[in-house]
Write an enzyme that holds these catalytic residues in place. Sequence first.
Site, mmCIF file in Angstrom:
data_model
loop_
_atom_site.group_PDB
_atom_site.id
_atom_site.type_symbol
_atom_site.label_atom_id
_atom_site.label_comp_id
_atom_site.label_asym_id
_atom_site.label_seq_id
_atom_site.Cartn_x
_atom_site.Cartn_y
_atom_site.Cartn_z
ATOM 1 C CG ASP A 101 -1.875 -1.098 1.308
ATOM 2 O OD1 ASP A 101 -2.156 -1.678 0.243
ATOM 3 O OD2 ASP A 101 -2.362 -1.396 2.407
HETATM 4 N N1 URA Z 1 -1.428 -6.020 3.674
HETATM 5 C C1 URA Z 1 -1.865 -4.733 3.743
HETATM 6 O O1 URA Z 1 -2.888 -4.460 4.347
HETATM 7 N N2 URA Z 1 -1.138 -3.796 3.126
HETATM 8 C C2 URA Z 1 0.008 -4.029 2.475
HETATM 9 O O2 URA Z 1 0.626 -3.115 1.942
HETATM 10 C C3 URA Z 1 0.448 -5.363 2.416
HETATM 11 C C4 URA Z 1 -0.292 -6.345 3.022
#
Ligand code: URA
Length: 241
Positions: A101
Amino acid sequence: MERLQKVIAASGYASRRKAEELIINGKVIVNGDVVTELGTKVDPKDIIIVEGHSISYEEKEYYMLNKPREVISSASDDKGRKTVVDYIETDKRIYPIGRLDYDTTGLILLTNDGDFANKMMKPSNNITKTYLAKLDSILTKEDSERLLKGLVIDGVKCIPDRVKLKDIDKKTNRCLVEISIHEGRNHEVRKLFEKLGYDTLKLTRIAYGTLRLGNLRSGEYRPLSKGEINELLQLIKKEDN
Ligand code: URA
């Protein structure tokens, strides 16, 4: 020199098996001639056309980056935001393997090897990714057990491999949890905690398969060694290789 089907697969155009089919079916042209023999060797100077598309054959590169916050996990961004690729000094067309993310930090792999990237990202390959999550309240034992039994996220049951409370800050009522998952669905870790009523304040990926982030600082990167690449490939079932 490299085998033709491997080069086609490495370009990301098709899987190894599909590349073999394309060759056998006469869909591949090397330096102007149709090649139907599997195992034909090519080198970077050869001009390879598959179903009318030209395939680039360049030396493969593999990197591990400690992704900072507010960086996009893609090769480019139409809004002009910084991407993980901007951190790597190379003239090759590399891209990230999977996504973190925008606000997640930590270990992300980048390569120009499409075959390797596809293998790593195939959902059935079960590569374990470990995250350190800072939560807005202290994870209870009951919730930890509920996590380990699995929770349904977007209609699919997600079962973490491991959940471990690492640190508790009683003053701020926050905690650090190490969680390992192997599915890799979008926002999976945040959604798992959200489902139990926790907000994830910070999320960092600290391990990917056999790789550890180690002491790479935010924004730093390093190439993977041959040994590290082979160890990752060995995690994947033999028949997929
Ligand atoms: N899970 C999440 O919620 N975000 C990420 O970036 C990776 C795994």
